[in-house]
Design a protein around this motif. Structure first.
Motif, PDB file in Angstrom:
ATOM      1  N   SER A   1      -8.153   1.807  -6.428  1.00 22.67           N
ATOM      2  CA  SER A   1      -8.867   2.002  -5.167  1.00 22.67           C
ATOM      3  C   SER A   1     -10.357   2.141  -5.442  1.00 22.67           C
ATOM      4  O   SER A   1     -10.839   1.812  -6.529  1.00 22.67           O
ATOM      5  CB  SER A   1      -8.316   3.219  -4.409  1.00 22.67           C
ATOM      6  OG  SER A   1      -8.419   4.389  -5.181  1.00 22.67           O
TER       7      SER A   1
ATOM      8  N   ARG B   1      -2.123  -3.366   1.825  1.00 19.55           N
ATOM      9  CA  ARG B   1      -2.930  -2.978   2.984  1.00 19.55           C
ATOM     10  C   ARG B   1      -2.360  -1.793   3.747  1.00 19.55           C
ATOM     11  O   ARG B   1      -2.952  -1.331   4.716  1.00 19.55           O
ATOM     12  CB  ARG B   1      -3.076  -4.169   3.920  1.00 19.55           C
ATOM     13  CG  ARG B   1      -1.765  -4.710   4.432  1.00 19.55           C
ATOM     14  CD  ARG B   1      -1.937  -6.061   5.094  1.00 19.55           C
ATOM     15  NE  ARG B   1      -0.673  -6.599   5.584  1.00 19.55           N
ATOM     16  CZ  ARG B   1      -0.473  -7.870   5.885  1.00 19.55           C
ATOM     17  NH1 ARG B   1      -1.457  -8.726   5.730  1.00 19.55           N
ATOM     18  NH2 ARG B   1       0.689  -8.283   6.333  1.00 19.55           N
ATOM     19  N   GLY B   2      -1.185  -1.306   3.328  1.00 19.18           N
ATOM     20  CA  GLY B   2      -0.620  -0.156   4.017  1.00 19.18           C
ATOM     21  C   GLY B   2       0.729   0.228   3.446  1.00 19.18           C
ATOM     22  O   GLY B   2       1.213  -0.348   2.467  1.00 19.18           O
ATOM     23  N   ARG B   3       1.324   1.223   4.067  1.00 15.69           N
ATOM     24  CA  ARG B   3       2.676   1.648   3.709  1.00 15.69           C
ATOM     25  C   ARG B   3       3.684   0.921   4.590  1.00 15.69           C
ATOM     26  O   ARG B   3       3.431   0.700   5.774  1.00 15.69           O
ATOM     27  CB  ARG B   3       2.827   3.159   3.908  1.00 15.69           C
ATOM     28  CG  ARG B   3       1.938   4.007   3.018  1.00 15.69           C
ATOM     29  CD  ARG B   3       1.930   5.449   3.499  1.00 15.69           C
ATOM     30  NE  ARG B   3       1.218   6.343   2.584  1.00 15.69           N
ATOM     31  CZ  ARG B   3       0.915   7.600   2.860  1.00 15.69           C
ATOM     32  NH1 ARG B   3       1.262   8.121   4.038  1.00 15.69           N
ATOM     33  NH2 ARG B   3       0.266   8.347   1.980  1.00 15.69           N
TER      34      ARG B   3
ATOM     35  N   TYR C   1      -3.378   1.330   6.068  1.00  7.94           N
ATOM     36  CA  TYR C   1      -4.272   2.343   5.525  1.00  7.94           C
ATOM     37  C   TYR C   1      -5.544   2.456   6.357  1.00  7.94           C
ATOM     38  O   TYR C   1      -6.029   3.544   6.635  1.00  7.94           O
ATOM     39  CB  TYR C   1      -4.662   1.998   4.081  1.00  7.94           C
ATOM     40  CG  TYR C   1      -3.535   2.112   3.086  1.00  7.94           C
ATOM     41  CD1 TYR C   1      -2.714   3.233   3.058  1.00  7.94           C
ATOM     42  CD2 TYR C   1      -3.296   1.106   2.153  1.00  7.94           C
ATOM     43  CE1 TYR C   1      -1.684   3.346   2.140  1.00  7.94           C
ATOM     44  CE2 TYR C   1      -2.272   1.212   1.228  1.00  7.94           C
ATOM     45  CZ  TYR C   1      -1.464   2.330   1.224  1.00  7.94           C
ATOM     46  OH  TYR C   1      -0.455   2.434   0.311  1.00  7.94           O
ATOM     47  N   ASP C   2      -6.101   1.317   6.739  1.00  7.34           N
ATOM     48  CA  ASP C   2      -7.404   1.317   7.409  1.00  7.34           C
ATOM     49  C   ASP C   2      -7.444   0.194   8.448  1.00  7.34           C
ATOM     50  O   ASP C   2      -7.941  -0.897   8.171  1.00  7.34           O
ATOM     51  CB  ASP C   2      -8.528   1.128   6.383  1.00  7.34           C
ATOM     52  CG  ASP C   2      -9.908   1.244   7.005  1.00  7.34           C
ATOM     53  OD1 ASP C   2      -9.990   1.479   8.217  1.00  7.34           O
ATOM     54  OD2 ASP C   2     -10.903   1.096   6.274  1.00  7.34           O
TER      55      ASP C   2
ATOM     56  N   CYS D   1      -7.986  -2.023   1.564  1.00 11.72           N
ATOM     57  CA  CYS D   1      -6.674  -1.973   0.940  1.00 11.72           C
ATOM     58  C   CYS D   1      -6.816  -1.460  -0.486  1.00 11.72           C
ATOM     59  O   CYS D   1      -7.921  -1.377  -1.029  1.00 11.72           O
ATOM     60  CB  CYS D   1      -6.001  -3.348   0.957  1.00 11.72           C
ATOM     61  SG  CYS D   1      -6.917  -4.621   0.070  1.00 11.72           S
TER      62      CYS D   1
ATOM     63  N   TYR E   1       2.339  -4.656   0.708  1.00 11.50           N
ATOM     64  CA  TYR E   1       2.544  -3.280   1.163  1.00 11.50           C
ATOM     65  C   TYR E   1       3.034  -2.428   0.003  1.00 11.50           C
ATOM     66  O   TYR E   1       3.639  -2.934  -0.953  1.00 11.50           O
ATOM     67  CB  TYR E   1       3.598  -3.204   2.274  1.00 11.50           C
ATOM     68  CG  TYR E   1       3.144  -3.689   3.622  1.00 11.50           C
ATOM     69  CD1 TYR E   1       2.379  -2.875   4.457  1.00 11.50           C
ATOM     70  CD2 TYR E   1       3.493  -4.961   4.077  1.00 11.50           C
ATOM     71  CE1 TYR E   1       1.975  -3.324   5.709  1.00 11.50           C
ATOM     72  CE2 TYR E   1       3.092  -5.415   5.323  1.00 11.50           C
ATOM     73  CZ  TYR E   1       2.331  -4.592   6.134  1.00 11.50           C
ATOM     74  OH  TYR E   1       1.930  -5.025   7.367  1.00 11.50           O
TER      75      TYR E   1
ATOM     76  N   LYS F   1      -1.854  10.324  12.951  1.00 11.82           N
ATOM     77  CA  LYS F   1      -2.395   9.058  12.463  1.00 11.82           C
ATOM     78  C   LYS F   1      -3.054   8.293  13.607  1.00 11.82           C
ATOM     79  O   LYS F   1      -4.134   7.705  13.445  1.00 11.82           O
ATOM     80  CB  LYS F   1      -1.265   8.226  11.849  1.00 11.82           C
ATOM     81  CG  LYS F   1      -1.711   6.937  11.185  1.00 11.82           C
ATOM     82  CD  LYS F   1      -2.388   7.188   9.867  1.00 11.82           C
ATOM     83  CE  LYS F   1      -2.702   5.891   9.147  1.00 11.82           C
ATOM     84  NZ  LYS F   1      -3.438   6.112   7.887  1.00 11.82           N
TER      85      LYS F   1
ATOM     86  N   TYR G   1      -6.818  10.362   4.052  1.00 11.69           N
ATOM     87  CA  TYR G   1      -6.456   9.305   3.102  1.00 11.69           C
ATOM     88  C   TYR G   1      -7.636   8.371   2.859  1.00 11.69           C
ATOM     89  O   TYR G   1      -7.912   7.980   1.721  1.00 11.69           O
ATOM     90  CB  TYR G   1      -5.250   8.508   3.614  1.00 11.69           C
ATOM     91  CG  TYR G   1      -4.731   7.528   2.590  1.00 11.69           C
ATOM     92  CD1 TYR G   1      -3.751   7.905   1.679  1.00 11.69           C
ATOM     93  CD2 TYR G   1      -5.248   6.236   2.498  1.00 11.69           C
ATOM     94  CE1 TYR G   1      -3.292   7.023   0.711  1.00 11.69           C
ATOM     95  CE2 TYR G   1      -4.797   5.348   1.539  1.00 11.69           C
ATOM     96  CZ  TYR G   1      -3.818   5.746   0.645  1.00 11.69           C
ATOM     97  OH  TYR G   1      -3.382   4.867  -0.315  1.00 11.69           O
ATOM     98  N   ASN G   2      -8.348   8.010   3.913  1.00 18.97           N
ATOM     99  CA  ASN G   2      -9.496   7.112   3.766  1.00 18.97           C
ATOM    100  C   ASN G   2     -10.589   7.745   2.923  1.00 18.97           C
ATOM    101  O   ASN G   2     -11.227   7.075   2.109  1.00 18.97           O
ATOM    102  CB  ASN G   2     -10.054   6.741   5.141  1.00 18.97           C
ATOM    103  CG  ASN G   2      -9.049   5.980   5.975  1.00 18.97           C
ATOM    104  OD1 ASN G   2      -7.970   6.483   6.254  1.00 18.97           O
ATOM    105  ND2 ASN G   2      -9.386   4.773   6.379  1.00 18.97           N
TER     106      ASN G   2
ATOM    107  N   THR H   1      -9.370   7.611  -0.739  1.00 20.49           N
ATOM    108  CA  THR H   1      -9.084   6.300  -1.321  1.00 20.49           C
ATOM    109  C   THR H   1     -10.226   5.309  -1.177  1.00 20.49           C
ATOM    110  O   THR H   1     -10.436   4.470  -2.054  1.00 20.49           O
ATOM    111  CB  THR H   1      -7.812   5.718  -0.672  1.00 20.49           C
ATOM    112  OG1 THR H   1      -6.762   6.692  -0.752  1.00 20.49           O
ATOM    113  CG2 THR H   1      -7.365   4.455  -1.378  1.00 20.49           C
TER     114      THR H   1
END
Length: 793
Positions: A55, A79-81, A95-96, A102, A209, A377, A395-396, A399
């Motif tokens: 990251s 790019r995410g979970r 994630y964003d 990502c 993912y 979220k 998280y942002n 990361t």
């Protein structure tokens, strides 16, 4: 920089080579010792995760070393979970969503090999594999290594020893022998095993993912590899691992809890890999400091091993190297000073990320499937989109930024408090309104459609939308005028300092100051579409507001007029609506004349706010501006002056009409010099719209208001109106009828240089005309008119 100082780095995993590259770039003579053999020849050791998540923090270090592009080329963006819920549903969580940031899944083996290859490009950097540290005298910089292939020991001396030999650091063990070096190692009762989905079946999982199978007390994750295979890791309490001691139990467990993963891994491969190696332990490490004796330093897992659940182990280690490099730069390569400064700067952040990693395990295995997590979220995403510079989700911040880990926690803490306060306030208001509406009691009286609770009069809930829009229009107007200047200044600063639009703002300010500066003295630039907005109609209908002209009065289309409006009230609502918008009857009554409401010149140096008042047809209160309007040779112009100005606002209270006029004659001089008829205008009901906090002369509040008026041109009055949903207090004007009455013009002969006698004679004539206008019409437009007197001071 070139130096003879020698640095020895113990540990050739990931952090060691990165640190070696930084130190070599600084010109130090660097030797890296690694107890294992060269992984480029023998491959990686099974038991450690072969996947890493790269990251922002690691990318910065790789970028500074010129390696970022090479690493990202062979990495897989995530790019995410992607949640595989117990009920079988699949839910992607980005994630964003705003910036599309990502993280990248990269092979540990490839990254290690690429770093080692990069080390070969430096002449002042050596790598020695198969060398195990067996003794260290840190205070003198003496080290002893065992050559594991020859069983020969060698002695090494260094000016600085850097331990980057992982969570079970040998170097740390020697540093722990020094006084004042505290160390804490904590195991959790969970372990992990690694499994694999081969490329043959890898395409069946949604790509790009991080896949998570959250199961409350444990979880499984899958990270993508560049060859389309997936590395699958099961994290679970050791007790549950112990219960899966033969094939049938294992398959029953997976078929029940992870049914969609079994066909992807394959039953035989699942059984083989699961029982091939025992579950690995998970632990984290905290040290009270990272250096001793001005000779030694710990970096990476040796200093702060953490649980893998935030994917920050490698990222934090690489960031360690980048920060130590910057600290050396700041300290001019004074190693002793740099070690102290580094520990002070990094210690709290290292402890913070260890705690964050532990928290994220709970989030990943349990919280992500709870509605509260999804709601939070959602709120975070909305606020992040609206205020990206101020609201950065946890998280942002960890990361995708370089914010210190401790500051990430502090940032999350105030966000939690803000959301909690907002929730409490909203819940209280909703509950209060619901209680009032549904269950009237002795403390809740319903009278004439108005509800009262604890002394607060609430508006009825069931009222037409039209009236709601009227309230919104009137309240929005007041808030815009009161806060418009402050908002425009804050917006300008924000765009200049924090926005990519700063150059456009600079050009706008240059144009505003050097090119467009005099427009306010030359008639302005009205925009009729702004004056025609529905906003003004709703505001007019709120009171309601009516514009009338004394019967028999007609304005000559070929002449210009000077309207003098009274009283100012709190915000000159009547004059604004009548002459700065097209929502009233004025244009129908006087279609051949264009009104220009006069306001303070300082308003026209406020970026952005000036564009609003320009579009409404306002002009500067300077003599030059008013003369420009009144000297129009074709006629048809009206300059509207609110003579009492903000000085009258001090006296604006319901039931009072006190004007500041006795000693004001500037408007009379302008009328004489331009030969423009003077027209008295009176706003009946203006002072009923707001009350204000008591401010008698000599009081502290009055002194503060006088000071603000002197400094910024406006007194800091505290109005008392109503709210959007209640009638007891707020910044919305009271709903009172407002009538703007235009009186009969007073003819004025033009005098280029009027004498004081001429000025005061005309002034007296105007005062008499204004007084007569008030007295003759107050019974028509005001309640209790017989007790109301016009006071002129």
């Amino acid at each position: 920089m070139t130096t003879d100082r020698k640095i020895v780095i113990v540990g050739g995993g990931l952090v060691g080579p990165v640190c070696a590259l930084y130190m070599s770039k600084r010109g130090y003579n660097v030797t890296l010792y690694e107890c294992r053999s060269d992984p480029r020849e023998c491959g990686y050791t099974r038991g450690r995760s072969i996947n890493l998540a790269v990251s922002n923090r690691a990318r910065k270090a790789l970028r500074e070393l010129g390696l970022e592009e090479d690493i990202l080329k062979v990495s897989v963006p995530m790019r995410g979970r992607y949640l595989h819920q117990p009920n079988g549903k699949h839910v992607p969580i980005f994630y964003d969503p705003k910036n599309k940031e990502c993280i990248y899944s990269v092979s540990r083996n490839y990254l290690n090999r690429r770093l080692l290859d990069a080390m070969g490009e430096y002449n002042n950097l050596q790598i020695k594999f198969d060398h195990k540290l067996v003794d260290a005298k840190i205070e003198s910089g003496q080290l002893k290594f065992l050559q594991t292939k020859t069983n020969v020991t060698i002695d090494v001396r260094a000016d600085l020893i850097i331990g980057a030999d992982g969570a079970y650091s040998t170097m740390r063990r020697y540093m722990m022998q020094k006084p004042m070096f505290d160390y804490n190692q904590t195991y959790i009762n969970h372990g992990y095993v690694e499994l694999t989905i081969t490329p043959e079946y890898g395409h069946l999982l949604a790509p790009n993912y991080l896949h998570i199978w959250p199961r409350s007390d444990f979880m499984m994750i899958a990270l993508p590899n560049s060859d389309h295979s997936w590395t699958v890791t099961l994290f679970m309490p050791f007790k549950q691992f112990e219960q899966l001691d033969h094939r049938d139990q294992l398959m029953s467990f997976f078929n029940k809890l992870f049914p969609d993963i079994v066909p992807l891994i394959g039953e035989e491969q699942l059984v083989e890999h699961f029982f091939k190696i025992k579950p690995s332990a998970l632990m984290y490490v905290k040290c009270s400091k990272f250096h001793t004796d001005a000779k030694s330093l710990l970096l990476g897992d040796a200093a702060h091993a953490m649980l893998p659940f935030y994917g920050q182990g490698m990222n934090a280690g690489f960031e360690d190297c980048a920060i130590f490099n910057s600290v050396l730069e700041y300290c001019n390569d004074n190693i002793s000073m740099a070690l102290e400064a580094y520990t002070e700067r990094r210690r709290n952040d290292a402890h913070a990320i260890c705690e964050l990693a532990l928290y994220n395990y709970v989030e990943m295995r349990d919280l992500v499937i709870r509605p509260s997590f999804r709601i939070r979220k959602f709120v975070d995403n909305i606020l992040f989109n609206l205020f990206p510079e101020y609201w950065i989700p946890l998280y942002n911040s960890i990361t995708f930024t370089e914010m210190g880990y401790k500051n990430c926690i502090s940032n999350r803490s105030w966000q939690d408090k803000f959301i909690l306060c907002a929730f409490v306030i909203i819940s209280t208001v909703v509950a209060l309104v619901a209680a009032i509406y549904r269950q009237p009691t002795t403390s809740c009286i319903h009278k004439n459609s108005t509800m009262e609770f604890m002394g607060i009069k609430f508006a009825p809930l069931k009222i037409p939308l039209e009236r709601r829009l009227q309230t919104l229009g009137a309240g929005g107007w007041f808030i815009t005028l009161v806060s418009g200047v402050a908002i425009s200044l804050l917006l300008t600063v924000y765009l200049l300092v924090y926005s990519s639009l700063w150059l456009s703002v600079v050009l706008y300010l240059i144009w505003m100051w050097f090119i467009d500066r005099e427009t306010c003295d030359r008639g302005g630039r009205r925009l009729n579409w702004v004056r025609n907005l529905s906003w003004w109609k709703y505001m007019k209908d709120f009171f309601p507001l009516t514009v009338k002209t004394v019967p028999g009065v007609k304005l000559d289309p070929k002449r210009n007029y000077l309207f003098c409006s009274f009283p100012h009230g709190m915000l000159a609502t009547g004059a604004f609506s009548a002459f700065a918008t097209n929502a009233t009857e004025f244009n129908d009554q006087h279609p051949h004349h264009t009104p220009h409401l006069i306001t303070l010149k300082s308003h026209f140096i406020m970026p952005f706010f000036r564009e609003l008042i320009y579009s409404l047809g306002m002009c500067s209160a300077s003599a030059k501006s008013i003369k420009w309007i009144l000297n129009n040779p074709d006629g048809g112009n009206i300059a509207v002056i609110i003579v009492g100005g903000t000085a009258e606002a001090y006296h604006s209270r319901p039931g009072q009409y006190r004007l500041v006029l006795k000693n004001r004659n500037g408007f009379v001089k302008i009328a004489l010099k331009t030969g423009s008829p003077l027209v008295p205008v009176f706003s009946f009901g203006e002072t009923e719209l707001f009350d204000q906090v008591s401010n008698p002369e000599g009081s502290l509040l009055r002194k503060i208001q006088d000071w603000t008026k002197k400094v910024v041109g406006l007194p800091a009055l505290i109005p008392i109106g109503r709210g959007f949903l209640q009638y007891s207090f707020g910044l919305v004007p009271n709903r009172k009828p407002l009538t703007v009455l235009i009186g009969e013009p007073i003819e004025v002969q033009r005098v280029d240089d009027p004498t004081p006698e001429q000025v005061w004679d005309l002034h007296k004539t105007f005062v008499d005309s204004l007084t007569n206008l008030f007295e003759e019409h107050k019974h028509m437009y005001l309640k209790d008119a017989e007790n109301l007197q016009l006071i002129i001071s």
